[in-house]
Design a protein around this motif. Structure first.
Motif, PDB file in Angstrom:
ATOM      1  N   PRO A 127     -68.476  15.693 -48.102  1.00  0.00           N
ATOM      2  CA  PRO A 127     -69.474  15.652 -49.183  1.00  0.00           C
ATOM      3  C   PRO A 127     -69.250  14.524 -50.187  1.00  0.00           C
ATOM      4  CG  PRO A 127     -68.741  17.910 -48.788  1.00  0.00           C
ATOM      5  CD  PRO A 127     -67.841  17.021 -47.988  1.00  0.00           C
ATOM      6  N   LEU A 128     -68.082  13.884 -50.165  1.00  0.00           N
ATOM      7  CA  LEU A 128     -67.819  12.797 -51.093  1.00  0.00           C
ATOM      8  C   LEU A 128     -68.189  11.427 -50.534  1.00  0.00           C
ATOM      9  CD1 LEU A 128     -66.080  15.123 -52.406  1.00  0.00           C
ATOM     10  CD2 LEU A 128     -64.656  13.291 -53.298  1.00  0.00           C
ATOM     11  N   ARG A 129     -68.786  11.404 -49.352  1.00  0.00           N
ATOM     12  CA  ARG A 129     -69.177  10.112 -48.784  1.00  0.00           C
ATOM     13  C   ARG A 129     -70.179   9.433 -49.723  1.00  0.00           C
ATOM     14  NH1 ARG A 129     -68.032   7.997 -44.205  1.00  0.00           N
ATOM     15  NH2 ARG A 129     -67.160   9.968 -43.425  1.00  0.00           N
ATOM     16  N   GLY A 130     -69.944   8.163 -49.993  1.00  0.00           N
ATOM     17  CA  GLY A 130     -70.774   7.431 -50.944  1.00  0.00           C
ATOM     18  C   GLY A 130     -70.269   7.510 -52.374  1.00  0.00           C
ATOM     19  N   ARG A 131     -69.125   8.220 -52.566  1.00  0.00           N
ATOM     20  CA  ARG A 131     -68.573   8.355 -53.926  1.00  0.00           C
ATOM     21  C   ARG A 131     -67.144   7.825 -54.021  1.00  0.00           C
ATOM     22  NH1 ARG A 131     -69.137  14.529 -55.367  1.00  0.00           N
ATOM     23  NH2 ARG A 131     -67.900  13.784 -57.146  1.00  0.00           N
ATOM     24  N   THR A 132     -66.654   7.171 -52.976  1.00  0.00           N
ATOM     25  CA  THR A 132     -65.283   6.666 -52.985  1.00  0.00           C
ATOM     26  C   THR A 132     -65.295   5.158 -52.720  1.00  0.00           C
ATOM     27  OG1 THR A 132     -65.072   7.300 -50.645  1.00  0.00           O
ATOM     28  CG2 THR A 132     -64.234   8.844 -52.291  1.00  0.00           C
ATOM     29  N   PHE A 133     -64.516   4.417 -53.527  1.00  0.00           N
ATOM     30  CA  PHE A 133     -64.544   2.958 -53.481  1.00  0.00           C
ATOM     31  C   PHE A 133     -63.138   2.396 -53.717  1.00  0.00           C
ATOM     32  CE2 PHE A 133     -68.534   4.617 -55.062  1.00  0.00           C
ATOM     33  CZ  PHE A 133     -69.479   3.979 -54.272  1.00  0.00           C
ATOM     34  N   ARG A 134     -62.950   1.153 -53.300  1.00  0.00           N
ATOM     35  CA  ARG A 134     -61.743   0.400 -53.621  1.00  0.00           C
ATOM     36  C   ARG A 134     -62.146  -0.804 -54.466  1.00  0.00           C
ATOM     37  NH1 ARG A 134     -60.627   1.287 -47.965  1.00  0.00           N
ATOM     38  NH2 ARG A 134     -58.950   2.805 -47.668  1.00  0.00           N
ATOM     39  N   VAL A 135     -61.413  -1.015 -55.555  1.00  0.00           N
ATOM     40  CA  VAL A 135     -61.737  -2.077 -56.498  1.00  0.00           C
ATOM     41  C   VAL A 135     -60.514  -2.967 -56.673  1.00  0.00           C
ATOM     42  CG1 VAL A 135     -62.506  -2.608 -58.835  1.00  0.00           C
ATOM     43  CG2 VAL A 135     -63.341  -0.551 -57.695  1.00  0.00           C
ATOM     44  N   ALA A 136     -60.741  -4.280 -56.746  1.00  0.00           N
ATOM     45  CA  ALA A 136     -59.649  -5.225 -56.978  1.00  0.00           C
ATOM     46  C   ALA A 136     -60.060  -6.213 -58.062  1.00  0.00           C
ATOM     47  CB  ALA A 136     -59.300  -5.980 -55.698  1.00  0.00           C
ATOM     48  N   ALA A 137     -59.064  -6.694 -58.806  1.00  0.00           N
ATOM     49  CA  ALA A 137     -59.262  -7.736 -59.814  1.00  0.00           C
ATOM     50  C   ALA A 137     -57.922  -8.433 -60.003  1.00  0.00           C
ATOM     51  CB  ALA A 137     -59.772  -7.143 -61.128  1.00  0.00           C
TER      52      ALA A 137
END
Length: 586
Positions: free
Chosen positions: A231-241
């Protein structure tokens, strides 16, 4: 009856007296554990996991409800149930002054194993656990991982139909954890055993066929790991900076509305959002030009956090530590910790040999290794708790061998196990440590007030520390270690046994300390926590195997089959390479 569940709770409740109040540990609970599978019992501290297992084992009586184990009513026939199950509690009762073999014999006697059946079972268990060469060794002289494997072997001397494991892998290194899991699944495969286990490692929960999620004594959900994460598909991400760095990026992202969770994962930050679809981070962080974001596959840990974490969660109050120094984190300039050719002998045995590294101001430095690798011995020497046999140790510019008391005054230390005075209240513990560190009355009063506010301990100020929930014990231990505003903070497996929510809060505090210029040296068996370190060393057999950043270590094990290796992959790979080299040389 075919297909019947191995364990059933129907309307089960159990309360305890604490501080004059009745606290529900299990509250009108209904669960069903399928037979012949490995099921995980997951929940935050105080969710009722240990109480549930003790009820299932017939060691506690419920206030109300029905419990059936293998079709037998536990209340009516507790001895019948106990003869059919195996139960390994968090602190399994090994007899440390007995040998491995004597412990096996003792538990075989307790479980009524006929003498004719013992030798074949012993051989099988010793082979599975790798303890065959150590049957004459005293249990007290085994490493932590070996003790856990012996505890499991003792539990399995007579193969039970239902095996209850209460956090059996806490404080165990990744290699030993993998071996323990192999043993568990072999029992299911070879003996048709049902296994119910609780764990603080959510990656372990993902290996279970069924998960029961508990919170405040109630069941929040039950199903396969995928049924929680999907159910969390589309709500999890990886971010870099890269310009910001993973630690500062995590801190800033954790304050963005609509983000439920932000945790360091490798060189990036993993996000769980409250709603489907990406958050407009460019608008929220306009001063970060190299910000990138990509979708990530949801995992059980995402679902666990999303279920338990409130959408609007206040961040920990700013931590007062050492003032930021002129140097940026790293090893440039005068190091805060300098170790050269460190040795520790016990008679003819070298527990630590030739260890060398440097740690800069404001750096988070990890000391990792398998159980028995020598990292705890190294750690205790750096804290001044164990004499150095040979070599040089300088902390905060002071030679630890010549100015130990002055050096220790610049250090804060948080032990692996809760080491405060459990019969004293929270305030009494803080007052004691403030006095021990030599704070005057005015400064002592100010720092106690700071600790109660910064660590949200005010509501427990007059409670005995031994009665605190585990997460609050950890807060108190950390507050005590920081009473004198040390330059260097030593953390010895500080999150062992602590649930993921408390671990996240803990690392937010550590990040704040590092940003203020405090140097942090940490040991941990949670490989995901190694990602928070700027640099780390991995030890084996008392020596340093490798030193570098988490990214450098993981890069060594990148391949077409494993394009994005984890720290656990790197750790296990390094240990296996070392073991192979040792075998080739012998």
């Amino acid at each position: 009856m075919a297909g019947a569940p191995a364990l059933v709770f129907e309307g089960v409740s159990k309360t305890f007296e604490a501080g004059g109040a009745r606290v529900p540990a299990v509250d009108c609970l209904d669960i069903s554990v399928p037979a012949g599978k490995v099921s995980g019992l997951i929940g935050p501290d105080g969710a009722g996991k240990t109480t549930l297992m003790r009820l299932a084992a017939g060691l506690l009586l419920p206030d109300e409800g029905v419990i059936r184990v293998l079709g037998v009513d536990v209340l009516a026939k507790p001895l019948v149930v106990q003869s059919s199950i195996g139960y390994m509690p968090q602190r399994f009762g090994l007899y440390e002054d007995l040998t491995v073999q004597e412990n096996l014999d003792f538990y075989a006697d307790l479980q009524g194993v006929p003498p004719t059946q013992r030798d074949p079972r012993y051989r099988e268990l010793m082979h599975m656990t790798g303890l065959a060469p150590f049957t004459r060794r005293l249990a007290g002289r085994l490493s932590g991982g070996m003790k856990q494997k012996l505890g499991l072997a003792c539990t399995l001397v007579r193969p039970p139909r239902l095996l209850l494991l209460d956090e059996a892998t806490v404080g165990v290194d990744p290699v030993s954890r993998r071996e323990l899991w192999a043993i568990v699944y072999r029992q299911v495969r070879d003996h048709g055993m049902t296994v119910l286990l609780s764990t603080a490692y959510l990656d372990e929960a993902s290996r279970c066929e069924e998960i029961i999620l508990l919170h405040q004594g109630r069941r929040l959900g039950q199903g396969s790991p995928g049924s929680f994460s999907e159910p969390l598909r589309g709500r999890t991400f990886r971010v870099a900076a890269p310009s910001l760095g993973k630690r500062r990026l995590q801190t800033r992202l954790s304050h963005v509305p609509g983000i439920l969770d932000a945790i360091i994962e490798g060189e990036r930050v993993r996000l769980v959002t409250a709603e489907a679809g990406p958050v407009d981070l460019e608008a929220r962080l306009p001063d970060v030009p190299d910000l990138t974001m990509e979708a990530a596959e949801p995992v059980f840990e995402d679902a666990f956090i999303a279920t338990l974490k409130r959408s609007e969660e206040s961040s920990p109050a700013p931590l007062a530590g050492a003032s930021p120094g002129p140097e940026s984190p790293g090893t440039t300039g005068q190091p805060m910790i300098e170790v050269r050719n460190l040795q520790r002998r016990f008679g003819d045995f070298f527990a630590v040999r030739g260890v060398t590294f440097r740690v800069g101001r404001g750096e988070v430095f990890g000391l990792l290794g398998a159980n028995g690798a020598g990292k705890t011995t190294t750690f205790r020497m750096l804290c001044g708790l164990l004499p150095v046999s040979d070599g040089t140790v300088r902390v905060a510019g002071l030679d630890l061998r010549r100015a130990a008391s002055r050096a220790r005054g610049r250090l804060g230390y948080m032990a692996q196990r809760f080491s405060l005075y459990e019969n004293l209240t929270v305030v009494e513990n803080l007052r004691f440590f403030a006095s021990a560190y030599g704070l005057n009355r005015a400064r002592r009063t100010q720092r106690i007030g700071w600790a109660l506010e910064a660590f949200e301990l005010g509501g427990y100020a007059d409670s005995p520390s031994g009665e605190l929930p585990l997460g609050y014990k950890q807060r108190l231990a950390m507050a005590a270690a920081l009473m004198h505003e040390p330059d260097i903070l030593f953390l010895d497996e500080p999150t062992s046994g602590v649930d993921p929510l408390a671990r996240r809060e803990f690392w937010q505090r550590i990040n704040a300390l590092a940003e203020s210029g405090v140097t942090v040296l940490v040991t941990t068996h949670f490989m995901d926590e190694a990602n928070y370190c700027d640099r780390l060393v991995i030890m084996a057999d008392g020596e340093v195997l490798t030193e570098g950043s988490p990214a450098q270590m993981k890069a060594r094990f990148r391949s077409a089959e494993r394009p994005d290796p984890t720290m656990e992959d790197a750790f296990i790979g390094l240990i296996e390479q070392h073991d192979q080299q040792q075998e080739a040389a012998s």
